[in-house]
Structures are given as structure tokens and as C-alpha cells.
Write an enzyme that holds these catalytic residues in place. Structure first.
Site, mmCIF file in Angstrom:
data_model
loop_
_atom_site.group_PDB
_atom_site.id
_atom_site.type_symbol
_atom_site.label_atom_id
_atom_site.label_comp_id
_atom_site.label_asym_id
_atom_site.label_seq_id
_atom_site.Cartn_x
_atom_site.Cartn_y
_atom_site.Cartn_z
ATOM 1 C CG ASN A 13 4.464 -5.723 -1.603
ATOM 2 O OD1 ASN A 13 4.581 -4.796 -2.394
ATOM 3 N ND2 ASN A 13 5.020 -5.710 -0.403
ATOM 4 C CG HIS A 108 15.562 -5.302 -0.652
ATOM 5 N ND1 HIS A 108 15.706 -6.320 0.270
ATOM 6 C CD2 HIS A 108 16.301 -4.254 -0.191
ATOM 7 C CE1 HIS A 108 16.509 -5.901 1.241
ATOM 8 N NE2 HIS A 108 16.873 -4.658 0.984
HETATM 9 C C1 GRF Z 1 8.041 -6.001 1.977
HETATM 10 O O1 GRF Z 1 8.538 -4.925 2.735
HETATM 11 C C2 GRF Z 1 9.024 -6.408 0.921
HETATM 12 O O2 GRF Z 1 9.836 -5.352 0.482
HETATM 13 C C3 GRF Z 1 9.876 -7.443 1.616
HETATM 14 O O3 GRF Z 1 8.979 -8.117 2.466
HETATM 15 C C4 GRF Z 1 7.900 -7.266 2.818
HETATM 16 C C5 GRF Z 1 6.642 -8.008 2.538
HETATM 17 O O4 GRF Z 1 5.508 -7.362 3.025
HETATM 18 N N1 GRF Z 1 10.519 -8.298 0.658
HETATM 19 P P1 GRF Z 1 4.055 -7.911 2.686
HETATM 20 O O5 GRF Z 1 3.961 -9.349 3.158
HETATM 21 O O6 GRF Z 1 3.855 -7.809 1.207
HETATM 22 O O7 GRF Z 1 3.118 -7.023 3.434
#
Ligand code: GRF
Length: 199
Positions: A13, A108
Site C-alpha cells: 500500500n 482494512h
Molecule cells: C493490508 O491488507 C491492509 O488492509 C492491512 O494490512 C495489509 C498491509 O499490506 N491493514 P501491505 O504492507 O501494504 O502490503
């Protein structure tokens, strides 16, 4: 506006947000990436993008107040106006949240209020839901319960495995998180009780 992104893990993300900012879609500065986990891949991504990093590990502090105090000090120094939690695997205290009231976002991986907590993807998959998807929301004292900004529906395919299913959700996360951040940056999010109006 100056943004700080908090991560603990892979940081996909974070990467999507960095890429959106670079393309000019998010009109703000990503000033800082904060992590509670030295060596996590998100920190590598930040370094590659020339973003300052701050690692603050809980084990080095005797209290939550001191731990968060070290983070807050840096956030003030960098004049941070928005905190983006992107896979930050730690709950923030009510005092910390008060300091940045309505200025902390989280993503989330399920359609809240279903499947709160750390295993939202696995639990939704095992439950057998047909539709699920990520939620971006404001952070309040209650976990995964703040006013909802954006959600996106993902259909579960008959032949999905937990991995392919997770992949589909992450793909959608990478679309809606940058969008929600830009709406915040543009001042287009108006909180009215439990609801967020996009103005
Ligand atoms: C994501 O699935 C988000 O929804 C949750 O933690 C995960 C983080 O993934 N809160 P990344 O580190 O961004 O790949």
C-alpha cells in the site's frame, strides 16, 4: 500537506501511495515513513523513493507514552498533517489519536464492520462470503470502527484460493487508498457523526 505513512510489513500500500504521489495524483508530500519493525520491506521501499524513515520499536521503551512520544516528536518536527496507517500492526493509544483527531486514516481488508481485527482476509474467506473488499476509514479509539471513507466490493471466485483471494483484495486496496488520501488532501471529506460525506 505533509503526510506520514506508518507500516510494519511488506508495504504494497505504501508503494501504491508513493506511485500515485509521483504521478501527481496525490498532491501532497510524503515526508516520513514510520515503522515499528526494523528491517521490514516497507522501509526499503521508502529508502528507494528517497523518503525519510523513522524506526521506533516498542521494545526499546518502558511505556506506551514514551514510545508514542518519540514518534509524536518527529511528526511535529516534520509538520505532519495526515497520518496514513498502511499495514501498521500496532494499536495507537487514545492520547495519540486525540493529538491527530480526524487526521489518521487506516485501510482494512474487509468490508467493515464485518471481519474486524488482524485476520480480516482469512476470516472472510473461511466464512464463505461471496462479496468482500477493503475499507478506508478514519481512525478512532475503537479498533476498525471509525467513520468509513471508501469501500470497494470484490467478488469471491469459485476457484479462489486464500492467496488469489488476498491478491484481489490487495489490488483493490491499491486503488482506493490513494483515492481516499487525495480526497482528504483536497479537504473533500466531511465527517458527520458516523458518516463521511464526500463534498
Ligand atoms: C493490508 O491488507 C491492509 O488492509 C492491512 O494490512 C495489509 C498491509 O499490506 N491493514 P501491505 O504492507 O501494504 O502490503
Amino acid at each position: 500537506m505533509n503526510i506520514a505513512i506508518f507500516c510494519s510489513g511488506n508495504g504494497t500500500n505504501l508503494q501504491a501511495i508513493i506511485d500515485s504521489q509521483k504521478k501527481g495524483f496525490i498532491k501532497a508530500d510524503i515526508k516520513l515513513v514510520v515503522s515499528d519493525t526494523a528491517g521490514c520491506f516497507a522501509l526499503e521501499r521508502a529508502k528507494k523513493a528517497d523518503i525519510k524513515t523513522l524506526v521506533v520499536e516498542k521494545k526499546n521503551f518502558s511505556s506506551q507514552k514514551d514510545f508514542e512520544g518519540a514518534i509524536l516528536k518527529k511528526l511535529k518536527e516534520e509538520k505532519i498533517g495526515l497520518i496514513v496507517l498502511a499495514g501498521y500492526m500496532r494499536l495507537l493509544s487514545p492520547d495519540f489519536i486525540k493529538e491527530y483527531k480526524n487526521k489518521i486514516l487506516n485501510i482494512h481488508p474487509s468490508l467493515l464492520p464485518s471481519f474486524k481485527g488482524t485476520h480480516g482476509i482469512k476470516e472472510a474467506f473461511l466464512y464463505g462470503v461471496k462479496i468482500t473488499g477493503p475499507t478506508v476509514h478514519f481512525v478512532t479509539e475503537d479498533m476498525d470502527a471509525g467513520p468509513i471513507i471508501l469501500q470497494s466490493a470484490v467478488a469471491v471466485m469459485e476457484d479462489d484460493t486464500e492467496e488469489t483471494f488476498a491478491g484481489a483484495i490487495h489490488k483493490e486496496e491499491h486503488k482506493i487508498y490513494p483515492r481516499a488520501i487525495q480526497l482528504f488532501v483536497e479537504g473533500k471529506l466531511k465527517i458527520e457523526g458516523r458518516k463521511v460525506k464526500i463534498i
